[in-house]
Scaffold this active site. Structure first.
Site: not given
Ligand code: DOR
Ligand code: ZN
Length: 409
Positions: A45, A47-48, A79, A164, A217, A290, A308-309
């Site tokens: 999991h 995110h690049l 995404n 998700h 997650h 994540d 978020f993240g």
């Molecule tokens: O905290 C998060 N960030 N949760 C997610 O489901 C997406 C992710 C993001 O792409 O930033």
């Molecule tokens: Zn997610």
């Protein structure tokens, strides 16, 4: 060129090995005395951000961060901009990976076009072009009929669906876990229910058509219970959690640190206990970072408005060692299972072991080495880690990918 790693403690649960390795001849010799030698981490999991948000992260920067964190395979979440919802977009990413990836990058396609939850992607076409799984990560498909259709199509195509789980009608404009701490901080809350109701729905829909389902997650105790019950009755469900869900709670948001703003949110103590128990009793199959990079502009603002993240590729192993090995929740064998063996099984790839003849993706870890996580030493383009300034324990000394040293600490 051959590499010999000698004197290390080899932890290879797939082959039931936990022993000091023997000596032989080789061109390069790495003395791993007192160190752990294990399969490279398989992080399902990540995110690049490329294509589209190269200001946050790129394939090159993320995979360099991965190498530093002992991660040799990542599953790239879809995404991006454009989203990985068609053959052309996946081919675009494959071109970038070919040019700039330092580790193995596998691609997750989207469930729906533009991840809008309205119309299914051509799932068979995504499989054909090389997607390993499908997900609308960041979003959940609200329509039950569309989601059932997605599971059916994914099953036909032989693709895993990664969910998700979030009912937006329930999580609404929440920014942190709902409870005493959200009230105290004056922030809108996100209930456990908004997650576990969707976990329950997705499992039911997948079971209805016999499709495999992977819950991303997992953060709360009810989700763990629901997944445990589904496994018991034979549903093909797997799941992952992330290091922050067993290392932090909503109490840690005392000073509105937006690097602790994550979706799903950091939960309560009881949830952390349930996540740890779920890892121990194998209800939770995998740990994934994540890794979600965001720029300072998107984080160094009011809690309500921040993205978020958090990033996680470079700290996940140390956090797992500190919280799970040091606190005697998991053995080394069990930790390697959730970091490498099971993730490989979930994705159906022939990795995660140190079998003779297997591709040489492996790491040498100094499990006792302490370090302070400093912003300036973070390789990832974004620096949004809640662990900055903290003393961590467990350092990657070498990362070897496909027989080559790609990182040396
Ligand atoms: O905290 C998060 N960030 N949760 C997610 O489901 C997406 C992710 C993001 O792409 O930033
Ligand atoms: Zn997610």
């Amino acid at each position: 060129m051959s590499i010999l790693i000698k004197n290390g403690r080899v932890v290879d649960p797939a082959n039931k090995i936990d022993a000091v390795n023997i000596q032989a001849q080789a061109a390069t010799i790495i003395d791993a005395a007192g160190k752990i030698v294990a399969s490279g981490i398989i992080d399902i999991h990540v995110h690049l951000r490329e294509p589209g948000r190269e200001d946050k992260e790129t394939v090159a920067s993320a995979t360099a961060a991965a190498a530093k964190g002992g991660v040799t395979t990542v599953l790239a979440m879809p995404n991006t901009h454009p989203a990985m919802d068609c053959e052309d977009n996946i081919k675009l990413l494959q071109g970038i990976i070919k040019k700039s990836a330092l580790v193995n990058v596998l691609i997750c396609g989207t469930l729906t076009k533009e991840r809008l939850g309205q119309e299914l992607s051509d799932i068979a076409a995504l499989k054909k072009v090389g997607a390993l799984a499908i997900s609308d990560d960041g979003c959940s498909v609200d329509s039950d009929t569309l989601m059932l259709e997605a599971f059916k199509k994914a099953k036909q195509a032989g693709l895993l669906t990664v969910c998700h789980c979030e009912d937006k009608k329930l999580s609404g404009k929440g920014v942190m876990n709902l409870g005493f701490n959200s009230t105290r901080l004056g922030l809108r809350g996100i209930s456990n229910e908004s997650e576990y109701k969707r976990v329950s729905r997705d499992i039911e829909l997948a079971a209805k058509c016999g499709a495999p389902v992977h819950i991303a997650h997992v953060s709360c105790r009810e989700s763990v219970d629901i997944i445990a019950a589904a496994k018991k009755r034979g549903v093909k469900v797997t799941c992952e959690t992330a290091p922050h869900y067993f290392a932090l709670t909503d109490e840690d948001i005392v000073d509105y640190d937006t690097n602790m703003k994550i979706n799903p949110p950091l939960r309560a103590k009881q949830d952390v206990a349930a996540i740890k128990a779920g890892l121990k009793n194998m209800v939770i199959d995998a740990i994934a970072s994540d890794h979600a990079p965001h720029t300072e502009n998107e984080k160094d603002i009011e809690f309500d408005r921040a993205e978020f993240g958090k990033i996680g590729l470079e700290s996940g192993l140390a956090i797992s060692i500190m919280e799970l090995i040091e606190k005697k929740i998991l053995s080394w064998q069990e930790l390697v299972n959730v970091l490498a063996v099971n993730p490989a099984k979930i994705l159906g790839i022939d990795k995660g072991t140190l079998s003779v003849g297997a591709q040489a993706d492996l790491i040498v870890i100094d499990a006792g080495k302490e370090f302070i996580l400093e912003k300036k030493s973070i390789v990832s383009k974004s620096k949004n880690s809640p662990f900055i300034g903290r003393r961590l324990k467990g350092l990657v000394e070498y990362t070897i990918y496909n027989g080559k040293v790609i990182y040396q600490g």
